[in-house]
Design a protein around this motif. Structure first.
Motif, PDB file in Angstrom:
ATOM      1  N   LEU A 250      29.286  43.347  26.830  1.00 36.30           N
ATOM      2  CA  LEU A 250      30.402  43.560  27.757  1.00 36.30           C
ATOM      3  C   LEU A 250      30.737  42.326  28.599  1.00 36.30           C
ATOM      4  CD1 LEU A 250      29.736  47.238  28.897  1.00 36.30           C
ATOM      5  CD2 LEU A 250      31.653  46.406  27.530  1.00 36.30           C
ATOM      6  N   PRO A 251      29.740  41.605  29.147  1.00 35.34           N
ATOM      7  CA  PRO A 251      30.107  40.397  29.909  1.00 35.34           C
ATOM      8  C   PRO A 251      30.841  39.362  29.063  1.00 35.34           C
ATOM      9  CG  PRO A 251      27.853  41.053  30.386  1.00 35.34           C
ATOM     10  CD  PRO A 251      28.298  41.882  29.227  1.00 35.34           C
ATOM     11  N   LYS A 252      30.480  39.248  27.789  1.00 37.56           N
ATOM     12  CA  LYS A 252      31.153  38.302  26.913  1.00 37.56           C
ATOM     13  C   LYS A 252      32.576  38.766  26.591  1.00 37.56           C
ATOM     14  CE  LYS A 252      26.814  36.908  24.692  1.00 37.56           C
ATOM     15  NZ  LYS A 252      26.072  36.863  23.408  1.00 37.56           N
ATOM     16  N   ALA A 253      32.762  40.071  26.504  1.00 40.57           N
ATOM     17  CA  ALA A 253      34.067  40.608  26.123  1.00 40.57           C
ATOM     18  C   ALA A 253      35.081  40.560  27.273  1.00 40.57           C
ATOM     19  CB  ALA A 253      33.910  42.043  25.628  1.00 40.57           C
ATOM     20  N   TYR A 254      34.625  40.755  28.516  1.00 39.72           N
ATOM     21  CA  TYR A 254      35.562  40.881  29.637  1.00 39.72           C
ATOM     22  C   TYR A 254      35.507  39.737  30.640  1.00 39.72           C
ATOM     23  CZ  TYR A 254      36.479  45.640  28.090  1.00 39.72           C
ATOM     24  OH  TYR A 254      36.858  46.733  27.360  1.00 39.72           O
ATOM     25  N   GLY A 255      34.418  38.968  30.665  1.00 38.16           N
ATOM     26  CA  GLY A 255      34.315  37.905  31.647  1.00 38.16           C
ATOM     27  C   GLY A 255      34.002  38.444  33.025  1.00 38.16           C
ATOM     28  N   PRO A 256      33.925  37.570  34.031  1.00 39.97           N
ATOM     29  CA  PRO A 256      33.527  38.009  35.379  1.00 39.97           C
ATOM     30  C   PRO A 256      34.581  38.831  36.111  1.00 39.97           C
ATOM     31  CG  PRO A 256      34.070  35.678  35.374  1.00 39.97           C
ATOM     32  CD  PRO A 256      34.089  36.103  33.939  1.00 39.97           C
ATOM     33  N   THR A 257      35.838  38.707  35.726  1.00 42.46           N
ATOM     34  CA  THR A 257      36.896  39.510  36.350  1.00 42.46           C
ATOM     35  C   THR A 257      37.864  39.997  35.275  1.00 42.46           C
ATOM     36  OG1 THR A 257      38.289  37.556  36.744  1.00 42.46           O
ATOM     37  CG2 THR A 257      36.797  38.233  38.527  1.00 42.46           C
ATOM     38  N   PHE A 258      38.568  41.070  35.613  1.00 41.19           N
ATOM     39  CA  PHE A 258      39.607  41.573  34.701  1.00 41.19           C
ATOM     40  C   PHE A 258      40.919  41.626  35.461  1.00 41.19           C
ATOM     41  CE2 PHE A 258      42.238  44.883  32.805  1.00 41.19           C
ATOM     42  CZ  PHE A 258      42.234  44.478  31.480  1.00 41.19           C
ATOM     43  N   ASP A 259      41.906  40.910  34.952  1.00 35.53           N
ATOM     44  CA  ASP A 259      43.228  40.836  35.589  1.00 35.53           C
ATOM     45  C   ASP A 259      44.179  41.784  34.867  1.00 35.53           C
ATOM     46  OD1 ASP A 259      45.500  40.232  36.911  1.00 35.53           O
ATOM     47  OD2 ASP A 259      45.535  38.097  36.401  1.00 35.53           O
ATOM     48  N   GLY A 264      49.697  43.409  31.225  1.00 30.35           N
ATOM     49  CA  GLY A 264      51.030  43.976  31.409  1.00 30.35           C
ATOM     50  C   GLY A 264      51.107  45.064  32.438  1.00 30.35           C
ATOM     51  N   VAL A 265      50.048  45.213  33.274  1.00 28.59           N
ATOM     52  CA  VAL A 265      50.032  46.244  34.322  1.00 28.59           C
ATOM     53  C   VAL A 265      50.216  45.560  35.668  1.00 28.59           C
ATOM     54  CG1 VAL A 265      48.711  48.093  35.408  1.00 28.59           C
ATOM     55  CG2 VAL A 265      48.493  47.683  32.944  1.00 28.59           C
ATOM     56  N   LYS A 266      51.281  45.913  36.355  1.00 34.44           N
ATOM     57  CA  LYS A 266      51.579  45.282  37.633  1.00 34.44           C
ATOM     58  C   LYS A 266      51.053  46.113  38.800  1.00 34.44           C
ATOM     59  CE  LYS A 266      55.812  43.099  35.872  1.00 34.44           C
ATOM     60  NZ  LYS A 266      57.278  42.947  36.071  1.00 34.44           N
ATOM     61  N   ILE A 271      39.722  43.357  39.101  1.00 36.07           N
ATOM     62  CA  ILE A 271      38.430  43.926  39.476  1.00 36.07           C
ATOM     63  C   ILE A 271      37.308  42.955  39.127  1.00 36.07           C
ATOM     64  CG2 ILE A 271      39.199  46.306  39.205  1.00 36.07           C
ATOM     65  CD1 ILE A 271      37.734  46.405  36.550  1.00 36.07           C
ATOM     66  N   ASP A 272      36.251  43.022  39.946  1.00 40.05           N
ATOM     67  CA  ASP A 272      35.058  42.209  39.713  1.00 40.05           C
ATOM     68  C   ASP A 272      34.195  42.948  38.701  1.00 40.05           C
ATOM     69  OD1 ASP A 272      32.790  40.700  39.742  1.00 40.05           O
ATOM     70  OD2 ASP A 272      32.434  40.825  41.897  1.00 40.05           O
ATOM     71  N   THR A 273      34.339  42.613  37.436  1.00 46.08           N
ATOM     72  CA  THR A 273      33.639  43.350  36.379  1.00 46.08           C
ATOM     73  C   THR A 273      32.136  43.137  36.404  1.00 46.08           C
ATOM     74  OG1 THR A 273      34.160  41.512  34.895  1.00 46.08           O
ATOM     75  CG2 THR A 273      35.600  43.427  34.798  1.00 46.08           C
ATOM     76  N   SER A 274      31.664  42.073  37.054  1.00 46.94           N
ATOM     77  CA  SER A 274      30.219  41.833  37.094  1.00 46.94           C
ATOM     78  C   SER A 274      29.476  42.947  37.821  1.00 46.94           C
ATOM     79  CB  SER A 274      29.925  40.487  37.770  1.00 46.94           C
ATOM     80  OG  SER A 274      30.366  40.492  39.119  1.00 46.94           O
ATOM     81  N   LYS A 275      30.187  43.693  38.680  1.00 47.79           N
ATOM     82  CA  LYS A 275      29.560  44.790  39.417  1.00 47.79           C
ATOM     83  C   LYS A 275      29.510  46.090  38.624  1.00 47.79           C
ATOM     84  CE  LYS A 275      30.732  43.205  44.107  1.00 47.79           C
ATOM     85  NZ  LYS A 275      31.388  43.574  45.384  1.00 47.79           N
TER      86      LYS A 275
END
Length: 462
Positions: A250-259, A264-266, A271-275
């Motif tokens: 999962l960390p490799k797939a999403y990185g430390p944050t998800f924008d 395409g979602v405004k 979110i801080d995915t590391s948590k």
């Protein structure tokens, strides 16, 4: 006066929990009582701005874990897999090692993702038969189940999907496999000491000529054909393996944050995915385990599934809201002058963050009668401070995770603990008959935390 008010609020919550009243009802009462003593005008903003925010903030990431864990455990029970696992382990270990067999079965179930409460219900009927065959007094069953369910698999063994091992991940940005060597050392210490104690208690009973009372035997059950052991073990194995795989992928797939904007979602903040990686990994693993049970035992679970699912959902809601209420209580208390004075004094008196976290967490777990609740209060109030102190002293966050998780499972099993009360109710025994053995496990697992800390400082291995 501020410190006295804080202590009174904590004692009041412990008292009502011990008397069996709902923590969901009385946690806000206790918290707001402390606020009234400071300034009555602060009650509405503290309730809405701190208590309810903390309660909702806890449920947001963790409720799916409670829900999926409860459903998974109930499916293990109604599919007959719990019975098949028990019979297989008993066949390998033998009736003469009844206590060891019960501990191993409980450990397999809880480390495989079955909730502690469900494990007690699932294992007790077979524990009763094993103790009858081995002529061991029934009063020793609760202590035996407690060792297998409430100790090393709950918070020490790396990768445990129990909530006590998940909560620290959100505060320290770790995962459930944090500090594996320390976890294994702690688990081995608890297992060895616990089995030695149980063996001593069994020999004591034998020396007095005390054995299994035939009147305690359960009525004969229907002789249903059990599931194949390999099929029964499969969901437990899958939960462990998938949890490990997802933790790494999962960390490799999403990185430390998800924008969200990139998707395409405004108007949704990143979110801080590391948590949440550790939570996602456990949720995904439990979903795979549930799917495996449905595929391999559909005929068995199809009929009772509706009723069982309702029971599981109700149990998940109760457990999650109990802990969330305690978390909200902790948030309010942590914001008051009295608690800040106490925590500041403890920080000065105990400069080591590992010892501070261990003592604070196990004390609060004992006061609230909840490992997850006590740890949530401690980390909500002082988690960031522990992390900063540990970084200054070169202590990895993984070590802090393991020490805090194990400390939460220290003094939590005092007489007012919900799991203890449930276990005694399931076995039909009283505190007077069996709590002494449960308390012995409490002392052993509390000592294990400090053994782990000493091991880390001696060898710097984690």
């Amino acid at each position: 006066m501020d410190i006295l008010t804080t202590l009174l609020a904590l004692c009041f919550l412990m008292f009502v929990a011990y008397r069996g009243f709902s923590v969901i009802l009385f946690a806000p009462v206790a918290a707001l009582f402390a606020v009234v003593c400071v300034n009555p005008a602060l009650v509405p903003p503290f309730f809405s701005g701190i208590y309810m925010e903390k309660l909702a903030g806890f449920l947001k990431p963790y409720f799916p874990v409670f829900l999926l864990g409860a459903i998974f455990g109930k499916l293990i029970e109604i599919s007959g897999f719990a019975r098949a696992i028990t019979e297989r382990v008993t066949g390998v270990i033998g009736n003469k090692n009844a206590m060891l067999a019960v501990v191993v079965v409980c450990a397999l179930l809880t480390y495989g993702g079955v909730s502690l409460f469900v494990a007690a219900f699932a294992v007790y009927p077979f524990a009763l038969e094993l103790f009858k065959a081995a002529n061991i007094p029934k009063r020793l069953i609760p202590g035996t189940i407690a060792l297998g369910s409430f100790t090393f698999t709950m918070d020490a063994l790396p990768g445990s999907p129990q909530i006590q091992n998940i909560i620290p991940t959100g505060f320290f940005k770790t995962n459930t496999w944090a500090a594996p060597w320390l976890g294994l050392i702690g688990a081995l210490f608890v297992f060895a000491c616990g089995m030695s104690y149980l063996g001593y208690r069994r020999r004591q009973a034998q020396a007095r000529g005390e054995g299994f009372n035939p009147e305690d035997a359960a009525p004969a059950a229907a002789d249903d054909k059990p599931a194949h052991p390999l099929v029964a073990f499969l969901p437990l194995v899958l939960v462990g393996v998938v949890n490990l795989v997802f933790t790494r992928l999962l960390p490799k797939a999403y990185g430390p944050t998800f924008d969200f904007a990139a998707a395409g979602v405004k108007d949704v903040a990143a979110i801080d995915t590391s948590k949440v990686f550790a939570i996602w990994a456990v949720e995904g693993a439990l979903l795979v385990g549930i799917g495996a049970i449905l595929v391999t035992a559909f005929a068995r679970v199809r009929g009772p599934f509706s009723k069982a699912a309702s029971i599981a959902v109700a149990g998940a809601l109760l457990a999650a809201f109990n802990t969330a209420s305690e978390y909200g209580f902790g948030g309010v208390i942590a914001a008051l002058p009295g608690f800040r004075a106490i925590s500041g004094a403890m920080t000065q008196a105990i400069g080591n963050p590992l010892l501070n976290a261990a003592i604070s967490t196990t004390t609060l777990a004992g006061i609230t009668g909840s490992a997850s609740g006590g740890m949530s209060i401690a980390l909500a109030a002082m988690g960031q401070r522990y992390l900063e102190q540990a970084a200054q002293m070169g202590i990895p966050a993984e070590v802090l995770h393991r020490v805090t998780a194990m400390a939460s499972g220290g003094m939590d099993t005092l007489p007012h603990n919900g799991a203890v009360i449930t276990l005694l109710a399931v076995t039909g025994l009283t505190h007077r008959q069996s709590y002494g053995d449960i308390f012995a496990m409490t002392l052993i697992k509390t000592a294990a935390v400090f053994v782990v800390i000493a091991f880390y400082y001696t060898f710097r291995i984690y």
